[in-house]
Write a protein that holds these residues in place. Structure first.
Motif, mmCIF file in Angstrom:
data_model
loop_
_atom_site.group_PDB
_atom_site.id
_atom_site.type_symbol
_atom_site.label_atom_id
_atom_site.label_comp_id
_atom_site.label_asym_id
_atom_site.label_seq_id
_atom_site.Cartn_x
_atom_site.Cartn_y
_atom_site.Cartn_z
ATOM 1 N N VAL A 123 0.335 -0.867 -0.494
ATOM 2 C CA VAL A 123 0.375 0.243 -0.095
ATOM 3 C C VAL A 123 1.162 1.224 0.162
ATOM 4 N N LEU A 124 0.535 2.436 -1.088
ATOM 5 C CA LEU A 124 1.040 3.519 -0.600
ATOM 6 C C LEU A 124 -0.261 4.115 -0.322
ATOM 7 N N ILE A 125 0.732 5.466 0.445
ATOM 8 C CA ILE A 125 -0.680 6.025 1.395
ATOM 9 C C ILE A 125 -0.508 8.072 1.543
ATOM 10 N N THR A 126 -0.784 8.402 1.201
ATOM 11 C CA THR A 126 -0.766 9.221 1.588
ATOM 12 C C THR A 126 -1.873 9.723 2.891
ATOM 13 N N CYS A 150 4.859 12.230 2.842
ATOM 14 C CA CYS A 150 4.192 12.244 3.751
ATOM 15 C C CYS A 150 5.603 12.088 4.825
ATOM 16 N N GLN A 151 6.064 12.832 5.441
ATOM 17 C CA GLN A 151 7.708 12.447 6.217
ATOM 18 C C GLN A 151 7.350 10.789 7.281
ATOM 19 N N ALA A 161 9.025 12.065 0.124
ATOM 20 C CA ALA A 161 7.877 13.318 0.341
ATOM 21 C C ALA A 161 8.963 14.453 -0.109
ATOM 22 N N VAL A 162 8.605 15.684 0.300
ATOM 23 C CA VAL A 162 8.956 17.130 -0.512
ATOM 24 C C VAL A 162 9.046 18.179 0.951
ATOM 25 N N ASP A 163 9.998 18.918 1.214
ATOM 26 C CA ASP A 163 10.755 19.576 1.945
ATOM 27 C C ASP A 163 9.199 20.141 2.650
ATOM 28 N N ASP A 164 8.603 20.035 3.228
ATOM 29 C CA ASP A 164 7.548 20.606 3.388
ATOM 30 C C ASP A 164 7.575 22.618 4.224
ATOM 31 N N VAL A 192 -3.345 17.681 9.120
ATOM 32 C CA VAL A 192 -2.996 17.869 8.056
ATOM 33 C C VAL A 192 -1.149 17.707 7.876
ATOM 34 N N PRO A 193 -0.099 16.925 8.279
ATOM 35 C CA PRO A 193 1.014 17.232 9.075
ATOM 36 C C PRO A 193 1.975 18.263 7.412
ATOM 37 N N GLN A 194 1.330 17.968 6.287
ATOM 38 C CA GLN A 194 1.345 18.885 5.581
ATOM 39 C C GLN A 194 0.849 20.154 5.655
#
Length: 341
Positions: A123-126, A150-151, A161-164, A192-194
């Protein structure tokens, strides 16, 4: 012939061979003579036989499918990430299920339980909540998981992830350098973490420039959607002129596009009355009536990279090491911002 769809027994009877021979033709054709293979394949075509791939995979204990659970299927960002996942999966002969949690934690948990029952390869998940019970249990129950956009909470997970925080810093620094001192952050929910990371990066840029954190006006939204951006625009326009922000950094492009719509409907100009920065750089950002300045994420690369990590983990390689890959975002400046000095 038996009722319903033809089965292997029907093929065997038509070809005059055993069911085991039909199985060999399907799975180990090198064990069967060319003449027999030809006869069995002719029977398959005549009867319209289609093998039950799901049953075969379940007997083997694994399927040729993976799933990507997205936070919002209406957001083009996730469609672009999914395209990268699909590209990598097709190269491996694997199909991809796309599941939409719709920013609903209960719905996300239900999908995870169903996917485990379906015995997907991984499973890939955001995730809405990276610490959700069913998500945390998945690897322990034999289903590999890779977090996307997501880190990972700890080194025992793979993530892409991307360095948000850096992305938020880039956006605010651009607005500050353009001469804006009253800036709004539009985004939410903060669970939401992002969103949290982008807001944290914005505050970091603000304090580095010598401003207090209170100088950033927070306009929280209930979701990361266009309609919420429009509502935020109405709230912003209703603030007193003396304290009203002259610029807004939105947690994603959908919010920014909704904000642009609200400004147009209220007779305000962008960027003259309000400069706007979005996040993700979806295709609609550049195509907006006022092309949108946005923080770009490598969307398809995120998907491809995450899928490759998942396939490595699903292969059960003893040498596999969990990786937490983080890309750098890039600010793309367009007409929705300008230098005001």
């Amino acid at each position: 012939m038996t009722s319903g769809s033809p089965g292997m027994k029907d093929v065997a009877a038509r070809a005059g061979v055993s069911v085991g021979t039909v199985s060999n033709v399907l799975n180990r054709p090198h064990l069967v003579s060319e003449a027999t293979r030809t006869r069995v394949r002719a029977a398959i075509v005549e009867l319209g036989f289609v093998r039950n791939e799901t049953a075969r995979q379940l007997r083997a204990g694994r399927s040729r499918t993976v799933a990507y659970v997205v936070m919002d299927a209406a957001n083009p960002f996730f469609n672009d990430v999914a395209r990268g996942v699909e590209d990598a999966a097709r190269a491996e002969g694997i199909a991809v299920y796309l599941c939409n949690s719709n920013q609903d934690a209960a719905r996300e948990q239900e999908y995870l339980e169903r996917l485990r029952e379906q015995r997907v390869q991984g499973v890939l998940i955001t995730p809405i909540d990276p610490s959700g019970e069913r998500l945390v249990e998945m690897p322990d129950r034999g289903t590999p998981v890779v977090l996307v956009d997501c880190q990972a909470p700890d080194p025992s997970w793979c993530s892409v992830a991307v360095d948000d925080e850096l992305g938020g810093e880039l956006a605010l620094t651009h607005l500050l350098e353009s001469g804006h001192e009253r800036i709004a952050f539009v985004g939410g929910p903060m669970s939401v973490p992002q969103v949290r990371d982008r807001h944290r990066g914005a505050l970091r840029a603000l304090t580095a420039a010598g401003y207090p954190e209170s100088a950033l006006t927070l306009l929280q939204t209930e979701a990361l959607q266009v309609a919420e951006g429009r509502r935020a625009g109405e709230r912003l326009a209703g603030l007193p002129a003396s304290s009203r922000p002259t610029a807004a950094f939105c947690a994603n492009d959908l919010l920014a596009l909704g904000l642009l719509q609200a400004m147009t409907r209220l007779g305000r100009s962008v960027p003259e009355d309000l400069a706007v920065v979005g996040y993700d750089d979806i295709v609609f950002a550049e195509a907006a009536a006022v092309p949108l300045t946005s923080v770009r994420q490598p969307r398809e690369q995120l998907g491809r990279t995450a899928a490759k990590l998942l396939f490595e983990e699903a292969a059960g390689d003893a040498d596999h090491e969990h990786q937490q890959i983080r890309f750098r975002p890039e600010l793309v400046v367009r007409a929705s911002t300008r230098v005001v000095r």
